[in-house]
Design a protein around this motif. Sequence first.
Motif, PDB file in Angstrom:
ATOM      1  N   ASP A 170     -21.789  18.103  73.692  1.00  0.00           N
ATOM      2  CA  ASP A 170     -22.237  16.910  72.973  1.00  0.00           C
ATOM      3  C   ASP A 170     -21.285  16.561  71.839  1.00  0.00           C
ATOM      4  O   ASP A 170     -20.882  15.404  71.679  1.00  0.00           O
TER       5      ASP A 170
ATOM      6  N   ARG B 203     -19.378  27.673  80.211  1.00  0.00           N
ATOM      7  CA  ARG B 203     -20.789  27.903  79.886  1.00  0.00           C
ATOM      8  C   ARG B 203     -21.162  29.332  80.256  1.00  0.00           C
ATOM      9  O   ARG B 203     -21.080  29.725  81.409  1.00  0.00           O
TER      10      ARG B 203
ATOM     11  N   ASN C 121     -29.849  18.399  85.368  1.00  0.00           N
ATOM     12  CA  ASN C 121     -29.851  18.863  83.980  1.00  0.00           C
ATOM     13  C   ASN C 121     -28.880  18.058  83.136  1.00  0.00           C
ATOM     14  O   ASN C 121     -29.205  17.634  82.018  1.00  0.00           O
ATOM     15  N   ALA C 122     -27.676  17.848  83.654  1.00  0.00           N
ATOM     16  CA  ALA C 122     -26.656  17.104  82.910  1.00  0.00           C
ATOM     17  C   ALA C 122     -27.100  15.667  82.668  1.00  0.00           C
ATOM     18  O   ALA C 122     -26.913  15.122  81.570  1.00  0.00           O
TER      19      ALA C 122
ATOM     20  N   VAL D 124     -24.361  20.601  79.500  1.00  0.00           N
ATOM     21  CA  VAL D 124     -24.344  19.807  78.265  1.00  0.00           C
ATOM     22  C   VAL D 124     -25.087  20.516  77.137  1.00  0.00           C
ATOM     23  O   VAL D 124     -24.530  20.775  76.070  1.00  0.00           O
ATOM     24  N   ALA D 125     -26.346  20.850  77.340  1.00  0.00           N
ATOM     25  CA  ALA D 125     -27.158  21.425  76.270  1.00  0.00           C
ATOM     26  C   ALA D 125     -26.696  22.838  75.930  1.00  0.00           C
ATOM     27  O   ALA D 125     -26.509  23.674  76.796  1.00  0.00           O
TER      28      ALA D 125
ATOM     29  N   LEU E 179     -28.679  26.550  82.251  1.00  0.00           N
ATOM     30  CA  LEU E 179     -28.594  25.757  83.471  1.00  0.00           C
ATOM     31  C   LEU E 179     -27.808  24.473  83.304  1.00  0.00           C
ATOM     32  O   LEU E 179     -27.428  23.857  84.290  1.00  0.00           O
ATOM     33  N   SER E 180     -27.592  24.059  82.073  1.00  0.00           N
ATOM     34  CA  SER E 180     -27.003  22.745  81.829  1.00  0.00           C
ATOM     35  C   SER E 180     -25.569  22.840  81.331  1.00  0.00           C
ATOM     36  O   SER E 180     -25.252  23.684  80.477  1.00  0.00           O
TER      37      SER E 180
ATOM     38  N   ASP F 244     -29.996  15.617  80.065  1.00  0.00           N
ATOM     39  CA  ASP F 244     -29.502  15.924  78.729  1.00  0.00           C
ATOM     40  C   ASP F 244     -28.686  14.771  78.161  1.00  0.00           C
ATOM     41  O   ASP F 244     -28.793  14.445  76.974  1.00  0.00           O
TER      42      ASP F 244
ATOM     43  N   VAL G  35     -18.781  19.003  87.080  1.00  0.00           N
ATOM     44  CA  VAL G  35     -19.709  20.108  86.849  1.00  0.00           C
ATOM     45  C   VAL G  35     -19.513  21.202  87.895  1.00  0.00           C
ATOM     46  O   VAL G  35     -19.681  20.962  89.096  1.00  0.00           O
TER      47      VAL G  35
ATOM     48  N   ALA H  87     -27.825  21.823  88.246  1.00  0.00           N
ATOM     49  CA  ALA H  87     -26.945  21.464  87.134  1.00  0.00           C
ATOM     50  C   ALA H  87     -26.760  19.965  86.975  1.00  0.00           C
ATOM     51  O   ALA H  87     -26.687  19.468  85.837  1.00  0.00           O
TER      52      ALA H  87
ATOM     53  N   THR I 143     -23.864  23.914  74.833  1.00  0.00           N
ATOM     54  CA  THR I 143     -22.497  24.280  75.226  1.00  0.00           C
ATOM     55  C   THR I 143     -21.427  23.724  74.299  1.00  0.00           C
ATOM     56  O   THR I 143     -20.252  24.033  74.464  1.00  0.00           O
TER      57      THR I 143
END
Length: 216
Positions: A132, A119, A156-157, A126-127, A123-124, A160, A21, A153, A129
């Motif tokens: 998933d 990204r 957040n990761a 994963v979400a 902030l994430s 998520d 990340v 981050a 982007t």
Amino acid sequence: MPTDPRLIEQLDPDTTVLLTVECQRGVVGQDSALPELAAAARESGALDNVARLTTAAHDAGVQVLHAVAVRRPDGRGAGRNARLFRAAGRLPVQQTIGTAAVRVADPIPVSEDDLVVQRLHGLSPVAGTGVDALLRNAGCRTLVITGVSANVAIPNAVFDAVNLGYTAVVPADAIAGVPADYTPVMVRNTLALVATVTRTDDVLTCWGRARPAGLT
């Protein structure tokens, strides 16, 4: 060897993805826009441990995904609904698409088989982007989360990943934040509640057991 056989099962190379990340030059490199964070990542050994994990993942056949944060030159698409976003827009080093600042930082190796996801907002890593879908297409069940920052981050990761049904594994010595002493407190009191917290050497041991024949 790790004493917890559950970790060996969780880290099966066929169903595991290693996520790095914001391990990019403009964040953790020598010319970082965030020198305090870059120093924490290097001085703690976290950046070197991300590199060790990435090398081991390549050797063991574990898919690697690098998540980097970027901005357009004109700033379009970037959020301004948080103090962090507004401050980022004023930094002397910008994470501009196509520049050296958004390339994966040394000493982390990048293979042609690695996935790199940029990204543009949020902030994430994963979400929102597309990560998933990439994880599911790769047959991922366990996501090993590394990098920066432990302030924003990384949690957040982890959240998520757990919300999406993945098992999150966090090598605590392969993440960093500021101040440096905040990271272990956050790991112990927050991430440990939802993720498997381990160390780089334990992950390397698991993947070493699964090393393809002919590799030493």
